[in-house]
Motif scaffolding. Sequence first.
Motif, PDB file in Angstrom:
ATOM      1  N   ARG A  90       0.756  -1.259   0.063  1.00 10.79           N
ATOM      2  CA  ARG A  90      -0.011  -0.128   0.082  1.00 10.79           C
ATOM      3  C   ARG A  90       0.923   1.392  -0.202  1.00 10.79           C
ATOM      4  O   ARG A  90       0.445   2.342  -0.692  1.00 10.79           O
ATOM      5  CB  ARG A  90      -0.855  -0.059   1.106  1.00 10.79           C
ATOM      6  N   ALA A  91       1.886   1.266   0.641  1.00  7.99           N
ATOM      7  CA  ALA A  91       2.700   2.342   0.643  1.00  7.99           C
ATOM      8  C   ALA A  91       3.533   2.727  -0.467  1.00  7.99           C
ATOM      9  O   ALA A  91       3.709   3.653  -1.024  1.00  7.99           O
ATOM     10  CB  ALA A  91       3.747   2.148   1.808  1.00  7.99           C
ATOM     11  N   ASP A  92       3.879   1.597  -1.400  1.00  5.00           N
ATOM     12  CA  ASP A  92       4.569   1.879  -2.678  1.00  5.00           C
ATOM     13  C   ASP A  92       3.680   2.361  -3.576  1.00  5.00           C
ATOM     14  O   ASP A  92       3.999   2.595  -4.733  1.00  5.00           O
ATOM     15  CB  ASP A  92       5.054   0.243  -2.918  1.00  5.00           C
ATOM     16  N   ASP A  93       2.243   1.996  -3.307  1.00  6.08           N
ATOM     17  CA  ASP A  93       1.195   2.774  -4.260  1.00  6.08           C
ATOM     18  C   ASP A  93       0.940   3.951  -4.102  1.00  6.08           C
ATOM     19  O   ASP A  93       0.233   4.535  -4.883  1.00  6.08           O
ATOM     20  CB  ASP A  93       0.005   1.768  -4.272  1.00  6.08           C
ATOM     21  N   ILE A  94       1.334   4.614  -2.973  1.00  5.51           N
ATOM     22  CA  ILE A  94       0.816   6.061  -2.645  1.00  5.51           C
ATOM     23  C   ILE A  94       1.515   7.157  -3.783  1.00  5.51           C
ATOM     24  O   ILE A  94       2.599   7.025  -3.870  1.00  5.51           O
ATOM     25  CB  ILE A  94       1.610   6.528  -1.464  1.00  5.51           C
ATOM     26  N   PRO A  95       0.846   7.897  -4.344  1.00 10.11           N
ATOM     27  CA  PRO A  95       1.356   8.722  -5.424  1.00 10.11           C
ATOM     28  C   PRO A  95       2.068  10.053  -4.568  1.00 10.11           C
ATOM     29  O   PRO A  95       1.864  10.240  -3.429  1.00 10.11           O
ATOM     30  CB  PRO A  95       0.139   9.147  -6.326  1.00 10.11           C
ATOM     31  N   THR A  96       2.530  10.952  -5.442  1.00  8.93           N
ATOM     32  CA  THR A  96       3.416  12.160  -4.930  1.00  8.93           C
ATOM     33  C   THR A  96       2.958  13.042  -5.718  1.00  8.93           C
ATOM     34  O   THR A  96       2.343  13.071  -7.007  1.00  8.93           O
ATOM     35  CB  THR A  96       4.678  12.023  -4.923  1.00  8.93           C
ATOM     36  N   LEU A  97       3.071  14.299  -5.275  1.00 13.21           N
ATOM     37  CA  LEU A  97       2.902  15.862  -6.028  1.00 13.21           C
ATOM     38  C   LEU A  97       4.257  16.336  -6.357  1.00 13.21           C
ATOM     39  O   LEU A  97       5.000  16.573  -5.396  1.00 13.21           O
ATOM     40  CB  LEU A  97       2.322  16.561  -5.234  1.00 13.21           C
ATOM     41  N   ASP A  98       4.594  16.602  -7.658  1.00  7.72           N
ATOM     42  CA  ASP A  98       5.823  17.201  -7.977  1.00  7.72           C
ATOM     43  C   ASP A  98       5.215  18.668  -8.386  1.00  7.72           C
ATOM     44  O   ASP A  98       4.531  19.043  -9.156  1.00  7.72           O
ATOM     45  CB  ASP A  98       6.292  16.625  -9.415  1.00  7.72           C
ATOM     46  N   VAL A  99       6.015  19.661  -7.647  1.00 11.51           N
ATOM     47  CA  VAL A  99       5.680  21.110  -7.527  1.00 11.51           C
ATOM     48  C   VAL A  99       6.952  21.821  -8.715  1.00 11.51           C
ATOM     49  O   VAL A  99       8.027  21.629  -8.345  1.00 11.51           O
ATOM     50  CB  VAL A  99       5.844  21.755  -6.236  1.00 11.51           C
ATOM     51  N   ASN A 100       6.376  22.668  -9.579  1.00 12.33           N
ATOM     52  CA  ASN A 100       7.117  23.087 -10.463  1.00 12.33           C
ATOM     53  C   ASN A 100       6.848  24.677 -10.131  1.00 12.33           C
ATOM     54  O   ASN A 100       5.943  25.184 -10.802  1.00 12.33           O
ATOM     55  CB  ASN A 100       7.081  22.880 -11.903  1.00 12.33           C
ATOM     56  N   PHE A 101       7.683  25.229  -9.425  1.00  9.75           N
ATOM     57  CA  PHE A 101       7.498  26.819  -9.147  1.00  9.75           C
ATOM     58  C   PHE A 101       8.556  27.493  -8.756  1.00  9.75           C
ATOM     59  O   PHE A 101       9.166  27.851  -7.489  1.00  9.75           O
ATOM     60  CB  PHE A 101       6.357  26.897  -8.004  1.00  9.75           C
ATOM     61  N   PRO A 102       9.576  27.896  -9.959  1.00 11.69           N
ATOM     62  CA  PRO A 102      10.631  28.539  -9.920  1.00 11.69           C
ATOM     63  C   PRO A 102      10.679  30.127  -9.516  1.00 11.69           C
ATOM     64  O   PRO A 102      10.894  30.882 -10.518  1.00 11.69           O
ATOM     65  CB  PRO A 102      11.468  28.143 -11.072  1.00 11.69           C
ATOM     66  N   LEU A 103       9.948  30.416  -8.203  1.00 13.87           N
ATOM     67  CA  LEU A 103       9.744  31.788  -7.916  1.00 13.87           C
ATOM     68  C   LEU A 103      10.396  31.985  -6.566  1.00 13.87           C
ATOM     69  O   LEU A 103      10.272  31.265  -5.614  1.00 13.87           O
ATOM     70  CB  LEU A 103       8.318  32.189  -8.036  1.00 13.87           C
ATOM     71  N   SER A 104      11.145  33.032  -6.594  1.00 18.48           N
ATOM     72  CA  SER A 104      11.831  33.339  -5.341  1.00 18.48           C
ATOM     73  C   SER A 104      11.209  34.774  -4.764  1.00 18.48           C
ATOM     74  O   SER A 104      11.371  35.031  -3.406  1.00 18.48           O
ATOM     75  CB  SER A 104      13.231  33.651  -5.155  1.00 18.48           C
ATOM     76  N   THR A 105      10.885  35.675  -5.394  1.00 18.26           N
ATOM     77  CA  THR A 105      10.286  37.109  -5.221  1.00 18.26           C
ATOM     78  C   THR A 105       9.050  37.385  -5.818  1.00 18.26           C
ATOM     79  O   THR A 105       8.999  37.028  -7.071  1.00 18.26           O
ATOM     80  CB  THR A 105      11.364  37.872  -5.393  1.00 18.26           C
ATOM     81  N   ALA A 106       8.176  37.769  -5.099  1.00 15.84           N
ATOM     82  CA  ALA A 106       7.082  38.368  -5.599  1.00 15.84           C
ATOM     83  C   ALA A 106       6.470  39.809  -4.914  1.00 15.84           C
ATOM     84  O   ALA A 106       6.951  40.358  -4.097  1.00 15.84           O
ATOM     85  CB  ALA A 106       5.729  37.263  -5.393  1.00 15.84           C
ATOM     86  N   THR A 107       5.513  40.481  -5.730  1.00 15.98           N
ATOM     87  CA  THR A 107       5.309  41.728  -5.338  1.00 15.98           C
ATOM     88  C   THR A 107       3.662  41.478  -4.636  1.00 15.98           C
ATOM     89  O   THR A 107       2.879  41.018  -4.897  1.00 15.98           O
ATOM     90  CB  THR A 107       4.962  42.625  -6.391  1.00 15.98           C
ATOM     91  N   ALA A 108       3.510  42.230  -3.447  1.00 15.20           N
ATOM     92  CA  ALA A 108       2.445  42.046  -2.428  1.00 15.20           C
ATOM     93  C   ALA A 108       1.027  42.485  -3.497  1.00 15.20           C
ATOM     94  O   ALA A 108       1.258  43.593  -4.203  1.00 15.20           O
ATOM     95  CB  ALA A 108       2.489  42.862  -1.279  1.00 15.20           C
TER      96      ALA A 108
END
Length: 295
Positions: A23-41
């Motif tokens: 069951r543990a081997d069947d658990i999927p994962t999330l891959d996050v593609n978010f190359p951002l380090s600075t943002a404006t409010a």
Amino acid sequence: MRVGGFLPLFLFLLFARVALISRADDIPTLDVNFPLSTATAGVPFTVQPIVTILTPARAIGTADLYGNVDIIASVSSLAQQLGTQRAVCGVSAFTNLGIIPSGLYVISFNATILGINVANFSFPINVVNSLPDHLVVRQQPRGAQSGLVFNQQPIIEVQDRWGNTVAVGSGSDLSITAAVDQATPPTGYRFCGTCSLTNLSTYNATLNPTINVSFPRLSAPTSNPVNATVVARSYRGVCRFIDLSVDREAASATLAFTSSATPKISAAPIPICDRPALLLLAAPPSPAARALVPF
């Protein structure tokens, strides 16, 4: 009896362990593609996150495998959800995500897949203030006596439209003008003072020296109001005046603060009390004075 009773229990635990590992081997994962380090409010991120559901074999987990999956983006330190995006063919492409308060944040991405909660996180994002929008009187002037510096000096903060202190960018060092906006009675006065380049949160006497600022002075009181001003520059969005004073008594006086990028804002009205009188001794008593005998 003991062996016969132990063997079924042993086999049950063995199969249960194999089932849990599978069951543990069947658990999927999330891959996050978010190359951002600075943002404006208050402005949508210039790069929006893309979250992909991956199978244990690192293949894209489509709806055929996991059904319809909603990815939730949130910031735990703000106790706020930023948005929800349903995965299409195993991929969630977010749009218009942004954060209003300035600060350093990590965005979490969560989904429930086959009844199991899976999550992943972004790298830290530094959200900085946007452009100057208005001034705020963080500390009101109090304790004013004519000719003496106020007991409590005003502190002015430059904020963006979201209420963030304009600590970075061109608006962090605005020229702020202080003036007596209203005084009763309208007699001539001198308004003067200096400003200290300080920050409310990180004061350092070496990095933030006290500076003298220019202001007009009167050689003598006049019968007309004088629009004297004190001009100072803010440091990291904060301007702390240190010795403002008005040299005339007034039942009510209001200080106003303006800058080139913001509208005028007024402090709370304060009375300018008369300076305490001093008793001067015109002539010393006679040195020949005797007890109980008038001088």
